[in-house]
Design an enzyme around this catalytic site. Structure first.
Site, PDB file in Angstrom:
ATOM      1  N   GLU A 284       0.825  -1.200   0.000  1.00 44.03           N
ATOM      2  CA  GLU A 284       0.000   0.000   0.000  1.00 44.03           C
ATOM      3  C   GLU A 284       0.869   1.264   0.000  1.00 44.03           C
ATOM      4  OE1 GLU A 284      -4.201  -0.547   1.814  1.00 44.03           O
ATOM      5  OE2 GLU A 284      -3.218   0.901   3.100  1.00 44.03           O
ATOM      6  N   HIS A 305       7.388 -27.057  -0.916  1.00 48.78           N
ATOM      7  CA  HIS A 305       6.678 -28.152  -1.588  1.00 48.78           C
ATOM      8  C   HIS A 305       5.509 -27.640  -2.421  1.00 48.78           C
ATOM      9  CE1 HIS A 305       8.961 -31.229   0.693  1.00 48.78           C
ATOM     10  NE2 HIS A 305       9.122 -30.184   1.488  1.00 48.78           N
ATOM     11  N   LYS A 419     -14.149   0.833  -3.683  1.00 46.45           N
ATOM     12  CA  LYS A 419     -15.167   1.246  -2.714  1.00 46.45           C
ATOM     13  C   LYS A 419     -16.277   2.013  -3.423  1.00 46.45           C
ATOM     14  CE  LYS A 419     -12.088   2.009   1.208  1.00 46.45           C
ATOM     15  NZ  LYS A 419     -11.461   3.023   2.018  1.00 46.45           N
TER      16      LYS A 419
HETATM   17  O1  PA5 Z   1      -3.071   1.669   5.972  1.00 46.75           O
HETATM   18  C1  PA5 Z   1      -4.184   2.163   5.829  1.00 46.75           C
HETATM   19  O2  PA5 Z   1      -4.373   3.368   5.982  1.00 46.75           O
HETATM   20  C2  PA5 Z   1      -5.383   1.297   5.531  1.00 46.75           C
HETATM   21  O3  PA5 Z   1      -5.033  -0.019   5.317  1.00 46.75           O
HETATM   22  C3  PA5 Z   1      -6.380   1.358   6.661  1.00 46.75           C
HETATM   23  O4  PA5 Z   1      -5.775   0.896   7.845  1.00 46.75           O
HETATM   24  C4  PA5 Z   1      -7.625   0.518   6.383  1.00 46.75           C
HETATM   25  O5  PA5 Z   1      -8.192   0.907   5.156  1.00 46.75           O
HETATM   26  C5  PA5 Z   1      -8.652   0.695   7.498  1.00 46.75           C
HETATM   27  O6  PA5 Z   1      -8.982   2.035   7.648  1.00 46.75           O
HETATM   28  P1  PA5 Z   1      -9.736   2.566   8.935  1.00 46.75           P
HETATM   29  O7  PA5 Z   1      -8.886   2.347  10.106  1.00 46.75           O
HETATM   30  O8  PA5 Z   1      -9.966   4.021   8.657  1.00 46.75           O
HETATM   31  O9  PA5 Z   1     -11.031   1.802   9.054  1.00 46.75           O
END
Ligand code: PA5
Length: 440
Positions: A284, A305, A419
């Site tokens: 990410e 394996h 989303k």
């Molecule tokens: O690293 C990030 O920002 C994301 O992976 C969030 O942690 C994830 O989308 C969850 O978001 P939130 O804590 O706002 O529900």
């Protein structure tokens, strides 16, 4: 007590490493001076030495309360809001934490998918148990945990009534905004804060990671000491002292040579969720502007394996980073067998840890010979302190690597597209135009 990085299987010369050091220094400085892109999300960098000590004590008290009151602790969250604590729980308490004889609650992670089968099965397992809940969402509006929490809140209120249910629900969210904060205030839940300047995937060192860890009996003081000692070491802008520099150099040199897939390998099943945390951290943070190393993982020796053939012999666009736990494994010794029908008496008297280490060494030699450059990241043992240090090591490496690649490592614009489509297809108000477009 900290992390060491061994590049002898990388094929990288000392000269090339030194050449990269200059660029890495610049990227690393942006991180520690908080001057790079996304600098408003760099609160995690010095968090190990400036975290809110009062809130930290409140986390410990809440976790004691939760341990006394519950047989089951539900952690509701997705992405950075659960991967770190899940990784820590498994790394420190082992793969069979819930099945072990212990004086801490069983821990289940929900709200990290939208599967009805998954949630129904957990609700069935816990229906006669005493339950506490930690709902975690920084934005307070993420669909997956919000959906799960609505169902769990109803279940809790039916089981305990509204007042007692509120005493059993703990919310970790933003200090000043979001639907979850509003709900927590209205229902009078005890709340913990994720700082404005810390993104989800860097939040394992905040209440997001710390409350579930503490409930599980992990020593979070030691975990934070490990992260703080990491801060002191990994802020040093010198490749001879700072192992983050070597790791960052390794993966970026590989990328520049066209090796675009990094495989994180471990030899301990208890690290498999650590790899999931690591994948989110790097995936990410770096996968932007059509750039970035694709982070993948394997659990050895199991996956030798299944994926071993590809790694040894498939397309040469991969490189491998191995996490090695050097010592302190529980000891199991291979027994002697009178008949030796399995032919294994040559292993008699050896420990499983020694055999596992030889598997690591043998695999390392095979993969390097097969054209897969290797980097070995070693820690002495896997305790709370080392884990805090190791996680912080990867966080610094990730931020530095992202800057070196030329992306903003601290946003995640690409996550919005699915989303928006999902909202439109579900008929969320405000998404009518997109719905029409998707359905046409
Ligand atoms: O690293 C990030 O920002 C994301 O992976 C969030 O942690 C994830 O989308 C969850 O978001 P939130 O804590 O706002 O529900």
């Amino acid at each position: 007590m900290s992390v060491s990085v061994d590049l002898k299987g990388s094929g990288i010369s000392f000269k090339l490493l030194k050449e990269f050091e200059v660029e890495i220094k610049k990227a690393h400085q942006k991180l520690f001076d908080k001057t790079g892109e996304g600098s408003d999300f760099l609160g995690w960098v010095d968090w190990p030495i400036r975290y809110d000590k009062q809130e930290f004590e409140r986390i410990i008290s809440a976790s004691e309360k939760i341990r006394q009151k519950s047989q089951v602790f539900l952690v509701v969250g997705i992405g950075g809001s659960y991967l770190g604590s899940k990784a820590a729980l498994e790394a420190i308490k082992g793969n069979f934490h819930n099945q072990m004889n212990k004086d801490t609650p069983d821990i289940f992670f929900v709200g990290n998918n939208i599967s009805s089968r998954y949630l129904k099965d957990i609700l069935e397992i816990i229906k006669d148990k005493e339950i506490c809940v930690n709902v975690i969402s920084k934005s307070g509006t993420t669909t997956e945990p919000a959906v799960a929490f609505r169902i769990i809140k109803k279940m809790m209120e039916e089981k305990y009534g509204r007042e007692e249910s509120a005493r059993r629900i703990f919310a970790t969210t933003d200090k000043s905004k979001g639907a979850l904060l509003e709900l927590a205030k209205k229902e009078n839940y005890e709340t913990f804060v994720i700082g404005d300047d810390i993104g989800g995937r860097f939040s394992v060192i905040t209440p997001v990671g710390l409350l579930p860890m503490s409930v599980a009996g992990i020593d979070i003081r030691e975990f934070m000491h490990g992260a703080a000692s990491g801060y002191e070491k990994y802020k040093t802008p010198n490749i001879d002292i700072n192992p983050c520099f070597k790791y960052v150099a390794f993966r970026n040199i590989m990328y520049s040579k066209g090796k675009k897939i990094e495989i994180l390998a471990n030899y301990e099943p208890s690290l498999s969720n650590f790899s999931e945390w690591w994948k989110q951290l790097f995936g990410e943070s770096e996968g932007k502007d059509h750039k970035g190393i694709y982070p993948s993982s394997v659990n050895f020796t199991s996956d030798l394996h299944s994926m071993g053939q590809y790694i040894q012999d498939g397309e040469r666009h991969i490189f491998e980073t191995v996490i090695r736990i050097a010592g302190h494994n529980p000891e199991i010794i291979m027994p002697e067998d009178e008949n030796n029908l399995d032919g294994l008496n040559y292993l008699s008297g050896k420990s499983l840890a020694d055999i596992n280490e030889k598997a690591l060494e043998g695999t390392f030699l095979a993969h390097v010979e097969g054209g897969v450059p290797n980097c070995i990241i070693s820690v002495e043992t896997l305790d709370s302190y080392t884990l805090g240090n190791l996680m912080y090591f990867f966080m610094v490496s990730c931020g530095t690597s992202g800057y070196l690649l030329g992306v903003n490592p601290f946003n995640q614009p690409g996550v919005e597209t699915y989303k928006e489509n999902m909202f439109a297809l579900l008929g969320k108000p405000g998404y009518e135009e997109l719905q029409k477009k998707l359905l046409s």
